[in-house]
Design a protein around this motif. Structure first.
Motif, PDB file in Angstrom:
ATOM      1  N   THR A  92       0.874  -1.167   0.000  1.00 47.59           N
ATOM      2  CA  THR A  92       0.000   0.000   0.000  1.00 47.59           C
ATOM      3  C   THR A  92       0.911   1.216   0.000  1.00 47.59           C
ATOM      4  N   VAL A  93       0.634   2.138  -0.898  1.00 50.78           N
ATOM      5  CA  VAL A  93       1.509   3.299  -1.047  1.00 50.78           C
ATOM      6  C   VAL A  93       0.650   4.553  -1.100  1.00 50.78           C
ATOM      7  N   ALA A  94       1.137   5.609  -0.467  1.00 47.10           N
ATOM      8  CA  ALA A  94       0.392   6.873  -0.424  1.00 47.10           C
ATOM      9  C   ALA A  94       1.369   8.031  -0.508  1.00 47.10           C
ATOM     10  N   GLY A  95       0.876   9.156  -1.031  1.00 46.74           N
ATOM     11  CA  GLY A  95       1.677  10.373  -1.094  1.00 46.74           C
ATOM     12  C   GLY A  95       2.550  10.441  -2.324  1.00 46.74           C
ATOM     13  N   GLY A  96       2.891  11.643  -2.711  1.00 45.54           N
ATOM     14  CA  GLY A  96       3.799  11.843  -3.823  1.00 45.54           C
ATOM     15  C   GLY A  96       3.187  11.491  -5.167  1.00 45.54           C
ATOM     16  N   GLY A  97       4.041  11.421  -6.185  1.00 46.37           N
ATOM     17  CA  GLY A  97       3.605  11.045  -7.524  1.00 46.37           C
ATOM     18  C   GLY A  97       3.971   9.605  -7.814  1.00 46.37           C
ATOM     19  N   LEU A  98       3.739   9.191  -9.035  1.00 44.48           N
ATOM     20  CA  LEU A  98       3.980   7.790  -9.399  1.00 44.48           C
ATOM     21  C   LEU A  98       5.455   7.421  -9.315  1.00 44.48           C
ATOM     22  N   SER A  99       6.344   8.315  -9.720  1.00 42.95           N
ATOM     23  CA  SER A  99       7.773   8.027  -9.674  1.00 42.95           C
ATOM     24  C   SER A  99       8.248   7.834  -8.235  1.00 42.95           C
ATOM     25  N   GLY A 100       7.828   8.724  -7.356  1.00 41.87           N
ATOM     26  CA  GLY A 100       8.189   8.597  -5.948  1.00 41.87           C
ATOM     27  C   GLY A 100       7.586   7.359  -5.326  1.00 41.87           C
ATOM     28  N   GLN A 101       6.370   7.019  -5.723  1.00 43.28           N
ATOM     29  CA  GLN A 101       5.718   5.827  -5.187  1.00 43.28           C
ATOM     30  C   GLN A 101       6.443   4.561  -5.632  1.00 43.28           C
ATOM     31  N   ALA A 102       6.875   4.524  -6.887  1.00 42.06           N
ATOM     32  CA  ALA A 102       7.623   3.355  -7.367  1.00 42.06           C
ATOM     33  C   ALA A 102       8.932   3.211  -6.596  1.00 42.06           C
ATOM     34  N   GLY A 103       9.610   4.329  -6.344  1.00 43.95           N
ATOM     35  CA  GLY A 103      10.845   4.290  -5.569  1.00 43.95           C
ATOM     36  C   GLY A 103      10.602   3.863  -4.130  1.00 43.95           C
ATOM     37  N   ALA A 104       9.468   4.286  -3.556  1.00 38.98           N
ATOM     38  CA  ALA A 104       9.136   3.904  -2.186  1.00 38.98           C
ATOM     39  C   ALA A 104       8.851   2.413  -2.082  1.00 38.98           C
ATOM     40  N   VAL A 105       8.132   1.880  -3.058  1.00 41.65           N
ATOM     41  CA  VAL A 105       7.836   0.440  -3.056  1.00 41.65           C
ATOM     42  C   VAL A 105       9.129  -0.349  -3.244  1.00 41.65           C
ATOM     43  N   ALA A 122      23.598  -8.531   1.354  1.00 44.62           N
ATOM     44  CA  ALA A 122      24.829  -8.107   0.670  1.00 44.62           C
ATOM     45  C   ALA A 122      24.555  -7.723  -0.780  1.00 44.62           C
ATOM     46  N   VAL A 123      23.745  -8.522  -1.467  1.00 45.24           N
ATOM     47  CA  VAL A 123      23.437  -8.251  -2.875  1.00 45.24           C
ATOM     48  C   VAL A 123      22.634  -6.961  -3.015  1.00 45.24           C
ATOM     49  N   LEU A 124      21.618  -6.803  -2.165  1.00 43.77           N
ATOM     50  CA  LEU A 124      20.765  -5.616  -2.253  1.00 43.77           C
ATOM     51  C   LEU A 124      21.492  -4.358  -1.812  1.00 43.77           C
ATOM     52  N   LYS A 125      22.363  -4.490  -0.826  1.00 37.83           N
ATOM     53  CA  LYS A 125      23.150  -3.340  -0.360  1.00 37.83           C
ATOM     54  C   LYS A 125      24.102  -2.878  -1.461  1.00 37.83           C
ATOM     55  N   LYS A 126      24.721  -3.843  -2.143  1.00 37.75           N
ATOM     56  CA  LYS A 126      25.650  -3.500  -3.218  1.00 37.75           C
ATOM     57  C   LYS A 126      24.930  -2.802  -4.365  1.00 37.75           C
ATOM     58  N   GLY A 127      23.692  -3.212  -4.627  1.00 39.69           N
ATOM     59  CA  GLY A 127      22.900  -2.578  -5.675  1.00 39.69           C
ATOM     60  C   GLY A 127      22.358  -1.217  -5.286  1.00 39.69           C
ATOM     61  N   GLY A 128      22.468  -0.844  -4.007  1.00 41.64           N
ATOM     62  CA  GLY A 128      22.005   0.451  -3.543  1.00 41.64           C
ATOM     63  C   GLY A 128      20.514   0.517  -3.278  1.00 41.64           C
ATOM     64  N   PHE A 129      19.873  -0.638  -3.110  1.00 45.12           N
ATOM     65  CA  PHE A 129      18.426  -0.663  -2.923  1.00 45.12           C
ATOM     66  C   PHE A 129      18.005  -0.430  -1.473  1.00 45.12           C
ATOM     67  N   LEU A 130      18.919  -0.589  -0.533  1.00 39.93           N
ATOM     68  CA  LEU A 130      18.572  -0.432   0.881  1.00 39.93           C
ATOM     69  C   LEU A 130      18.760   1.002   1.371  1.00 39.93           C
ATOM     70  N   THR A 131      19.378   1.840   0.552  1.00 45.18           N
ATOM     71  CA  THR A 131      19.617   3.230   0.943  1.00 45.18           C
ATOM     72  C   THR A 131      18.392   4.064   0.612  1.00 45.18           C
ATOM     73  N   ARG A 132      17.906   4.822   1.592  1.00 42.77           N
ATOM     74  CA  ARG A 132      16.760   5.690   1.366  1.00 42.77           C
ATOM     75  C   ARG A 132      17.229   6.923   0.608  1.00 42.77           C
ATOM     76  N   ASP A 133      16.665   7.143  -0.572  1.00 35.40           N
ATOM     77  CA  ASP A 133      17.030   8.303  -1.379  1.00 35.40           C
ATOM     78  C   ASP A 133      16.436   9.541  -0.708  1.00 35.40           C
ATOM     79  N   SER A 134      17.293  10.366  -0.111  1.00 35.57           N
ATOM     80  CA  SER A 134      16.823  11.471   0.733  1.00 35.57           C
ATOM     81  C   SER A 134      16.531  12.744  -0.042  1.00 35.57           C
ATOM     82  N   ARG A 135      16.638  12.710  -1.371  1.00 33.54           N
ATOM     83  CA  ARG A 135      16.387  13.930  -2.144  1.00 33.54           C
ATOM     84  C   ARG A 135      14.901  14.268  -2.140  1.00 33.54           C
TER      85      ARG A 135
END
Length: 156
Positions: A92-105, A122-135
């Motif tokens: 379930t996703v709320a707020g923002g636009g579609l691009s932000g929602q896809a990134g949140a999911v 380790a695999v997901l961390k290396k891919g950068g998927f666990l870091t919250r994009d703070s922009r």
């Protein structure tokens, strides 16, 4: 402790085996849960073993995110972890636009996968998927037309 030599023995003793840092977090239904965030969007994601069905806000993800780019962003953690078709995902996703929602999911899905299967971290961390994009969008300042843009200068 009669003398200081007993203190020396304490320092060289082998440390006790502590619990693993990343443990499996699963609820009574066998699901793992995580929250993902991006811009102003917040996603709540549940992952459980299944056939690979992805449901977002009660709709199939291909109808909710009609653009192929957003669908690709959503599936990146699953493809990187080589777990395509192995998990059912409900979000379930709320707020923002579609691009932000896809990134949140994507962020929530990555976290939920690591809770379900800590070996994938380790695999997901290396891919950068666990870091919250703070922009996020910069706020508008007074005396400015937008966040940084000034009003048009007039000499006369």
């Amino acid at each position: 402790m009669a003398d200081l030599s007993s203190l020396k023995d304490l320092g060289t003793a082998a440390p006790e085996a502590s619990a693993p840092v990343h443990v499996r977090k699963v609820d009574a239904q066998g699901r793992s849960y995580a929250t993902g965030k991006r811009k102003n969007a917040v996603a709540r994601v549940w992952v459980k073993p299944g056939s690979g069905k992805i449901v977002i806000n009660g709709r199939d993800f291909t109808t909710y995110f009609a653009r192929p780019v957003l669908q690709m962003i959503l599936q990146q953690p699953i493809v990187a972890a080589a777990r395509t078709g192995q998990f059912d995902i409900v979000a379930t996703v709320a707020g923002g636009g579609l691009s932000g929602q896809a990134g949140a999911v994507r962020h929530g899905l990555s976290k939920a996968l690591t809770y379900f299967e800590p070996g994938l971290r380790a695999v997901l961390k290396k891919g950068g998927f666990l870091t919250r994009d703070s922009r996020v969008v910069e706020r508008k300042k007074y005396g400015k037309a937008k966040a940084r843009r000034s009003f048009q200068f007039s000499k006369r």
